[in-house]
Design a protein around this motif. Structure first.
Motif, short mmCIF file in Angstrom:
data_model
loop_
_atom_site.label_atom_id
_atom_site.label_comp_id
_atom_site.label_asym_id
_atom_site.label_seq_id
_atom_site.Cartn_x
_atom_site.Cartn_y
_atom_site.Cartn_z
N UNK A 233 26.80 -50.73 -18.97
CA UNK A 233 25.48 -50.23 -18.63
C UNK A 233 24.54 -51.43 -18.54
N UNK A 234 23.57 -51.42 -17.62
CA UNK A 234 22.67 -52.56 -17.51
C UNK A 234 21.97 -52.92 -18.80
N UNK A 235 21.76 -51.97 -19.69
CA UNK A 235 21.04 -52.23 -20.93
C UNK A 235 21.97 -52.56 -22.09
N UNK A 236 23.28 -52.53 -21.87
CA UNK A 236 24.22 -52.79 -22.97
C UNK A 236 24.41 -54.28 -23.16
N UNK A 237 24.88 -54.64 -24.34
CA UNK A 237 25.13 -56.05 -24.64
C UNK A 237 26.53 -56.40 -24.18
N UNK A 238 26.65 -57.01 -23.04
CA UNK A 238 27.97 -57.31 -22.47
C UNK A 238 28.71 -58.36 -23.29
N UNK A 239 27.98 -59.15 -24.08
CA UNK A 239 28.64 -60.19 -24.86
C UNK A 239 29.53 -59.60 -25.95
N UNK A 240 29.32 -58.31 -26.30
CA UNK A 240 30.12 -57.68 -27.33
C UNK A 240 31.40 -57.06 -26.79
N UNK A 241 31.59 -57.11 -25.49
CA UNK A 241 32.77 -56.50 -24.89
C UNK A 241 34.00 -57.37 -25.13
N UNK A 242 35.15 -56.74 -25.28
CA UNK A 242 36.40 -57.45 -25.43
C UNK A 242 36.98 -57.77 -24.07
N UNK A 243 38.02 -58.60 -24.05
CA UNK A 243 38.64 -58.97 -22.78
C UNK A 243 39.17 -57.76 -22.03
N UNK A 244 39.71 -56.78 -22.77
CA UNK A 244 40.29 -55.61 -22.11
C UNK A 244 39.22 -54.76 -21.44
N UNK A 245 37.95 -54.90 -21.85
CA UNK A 245 36.88 -54.12 -21.25
C UNK A 245 36.28 -54.79 -20.03
N UNK A 246 36.66 -56.04 -19.77
CA UNK A 246 36.14 -56.75 -18.61
C UNK A 246 37.02 -56.45 -17.40
N UNK A 247 36.44 -56.01 -16.30
CA UNK A 247 37.25 -55.73 -15.10
C UNK A 247 37.86 -57.01 -14.56
N UNK A 248 38.98 -56.87 -13.85
CA UNK A 248 39.68 -58.03 -13.31
C UNK A 248 40.30 -57.66 -11.97
N UNK A 298 17.00 -51.54 -9.73
CA UNK A 298 16.89 -53.00 -9.60
C UNK A 298 17.03 -53.72 -10.93
N UNK A 299 17.81 -53.13 -11.83
CA UNK A 299 18.10 -53.79 -13.10
C UNK A 299 19.40 -54.58 -12.96
N UNK A 300 19.41 -55.77 -13.50
CA UNK A 300 20.58 -56.64 -13.41
C UNK A 300 21.64 -56.21 -14.42
N UNK A 301 22.89 -56.11 -13.98
CA UNK A 301 24.02 -55.78 -14.85
C UNK A 301 24.73 -57.10 -15.16
N UNK A 302 24.72 -57.49 -16.44
CA UNK A 302 25.24 -58.79 -16.84
C UNK A 302 26.62 -58.72 -17.47
N UNK A 303 27.37 -57.66 -17.20
CA UNK A 303 28.74 -57.58 -17.73
C UNK A 303 29.58 -58.74 -17.24
N UNK A 304 30.41 -59.25 -18.11
CA UNK A 304 31.29 -60.35 -17.73
C UNK A 304 32.50 -59.84 -16.97
N UNK A 305 33.05 -60.71 -16.14
CA UNK A 305 34.22 -60.39 -15.34
C UNK A 305 35.33 -61.37 -15.70
N UNK A 306 36.53 -60.86 -15.88
CA UNK A 306 37.67 -61.72 -16.18
C UNK A 306 38.13 -62.40 -14.89
N UNK A 307 37.98 -63.71 -14.83
CA UNK A 307 38.37 -64.45 -13.64
C UNK A 307 39.83 -64.88 -13.77
N UNK A 308 40.73 -63.95 -13.52
CA UNK A 308 42.15 -64.22 -13.65
C UNK A 308 42.83 -64.12 -12.30
N UNK A 309 44.13 -64.33 -12.30
CA UNK A 309 44.94 -64.29 -11.09
C UNK A 309 46.18 -63.46 -11.33
#
Length: 375
Positions: A233-248, A298-309
């Motif tokens: 969610x745009x208002x959630x703290x993305x830094x608390x997400x685990x690797x499995x929660x980051x899309x790839x 127009x709220x920024x979503x700062x969730x992290x993305x797993x940059x894998x291959x």
């Protein structure tokens, strides 16, 4: 009668130390004088040494100025000038020109335009071919000077013939600029005998099955980019997400499945439960992935993305965006197709970056580009 001993006379300048009662005092004075002389001599010697060192340092500095300065490692790719809010176009074009499949397709389309004398009606293709030639010329130089960068103002002017969005100097969306480039080149090559073989085109198949009657509807659509939906969610703290929660990228390859409610055209049920699945039917030569980071407000979503291959998808470029949902700045991470090294391209500023730095989980990535290996 014994004579009175005479008082010994004191020489004006004694050549030998006195042996009288003042021997200790005289010797102490002599030692003080000798010590003072040694100190003065040492000070003078140190002063002379410092003077020699200073002259030596000055001579070395002069020699260094006369010798050619050591140049830094040559920049791997030329930068693009940020001419009137062109960072969105600079970042996308940097990655496009680093994709061998895209470069080959542009050169082939441009050759067809030249052969059939249709370059006047193919402004975007012609300008891209010119940029490829200029980029190749600059990369052939042993080093790149401060002024060795390119401008995409002419490319923006060419895009304005296809879309009114580029008739002004306002900031635009990088993903929309990417799709506009691909669409423009495709339209310009439609009138030639050699159609533009777009390396990004792929088919997404959507299958919808009614849970009540089992009716299946299949829809196939052509796209030039896939979408990686963020889970946060745009208002959630993305830094608390685990690797499995980051899309790839694996989420894109696996496709999506969801349950929806809609009217069934077969059994005529209202708001019937349906299962909908979306997946890429066949991977293209280059897979472009769009990551929407702005919601409807127009709220920024700062969730992290797993940059894998994966074994079949090799990451070759990242378009970054820093700022808010309404404004900000684009820049790119670009991978060299020849040696696999990475470069950070921020308009005209270009620097090398490590593999580890390039693959850090990113909350700024807005587009990903993957070269698809033959299976």
């Amino acid at each position: 009668m014994p004579s009175t001993p005479s008082t010994p006379s004191t020489p004006s300048t004694p050549s030998t130390p006195s042996t009288g009662s003042n021997n200790g005092t005289s010797l102490l004075k002599r030692r003080k004088i000798d010590h003072a002389d040694d100190t003065a001599s040492s000070t003078k010697k140190g002063s002379n040494e410092r003077s020699r060192n200073k002259r030596k340092t000055t001579e070395e500095a002069t020699a260094c100025r006369e010798l050619p300065r050591k140049t830094k490692k040559p920049r791997p790719i030329p930068g693009f000038a940020n001419d009137r809010n062109l960072c969105y176009l600079n970042s996308v074009t940097q990655i496009l020109l680093a994709q061998p499949a895209f470069v080959d397709a542009i050169l082939a389309a441009n050759t067809a335009n030249v052969t059939q004398n249709k370059t006047a009606s193919a402004a975007v293709t012609t300008e891209l071919a010119r940029l490829i030639a200029e980029r190749t010329r600059l990369q052939a130089k042993p080093t790149l000077a401060r002024g060795d960068f390119l401008s995409l103002h002419a490319l923006k002017t060419a895009l304005a013939t296809h879309s009114a969005l580029y008739n002004n100097d306002e900031q635009q969306d990088a993903q929309e600029a990417f799709e506009q480039i691909i669409e423009a080149v495709g339209k310009e090559s439609d009138s030639t005998t050699l159609a533009f073989a777009c390396p990004f085109t792929h088919t997404i198949q959507e299958t919808t099955r009614c849970a009540g009657c089992g009716h299946v509807t299949i829809i196939e659509e052509e796209h030039v980019s896939a979408t990686m939906n963020l889970r946060g969610d745009p208002t959630s703290a993305s830094s608390n997400k685990t690797d499995s929660e980051n899309p790839s990228i694996q989420d894109i390859l696996d496709g999506t499945r969801e349950t929806i409610e809609r009217d069934c055209h077969c059994c005529k049920a209202k708001l019937a439960t349906h299962e909908r699945a979306r997946r890429i039917e066949e991977l293209p030569s280059i897979l472009a992935v769009h990551i929407p980071r702005v919601d409807d407000f127009l709220r920024k979503i700062d969730d992290k993305v797993a940059l894998d291959e994966t074994p079949e998808c090799v990451l070759t470029g990242i378009v970054h965006h820093r700022g808010t949902g309404a404004r900000g700045h684009y820049y790119a991470s670009v991978r060299n197709a020849d040696d696999g090294t990475w470069t950070m391209a921020d308009d005209a500023r270009v620097r090398r970056m490590t593999h580890k730095e390039a693959f850090q989980r990113s909350s700024t990535s807005s587009m990903l580009f993957y070269a698809v290996e033959d299976s």
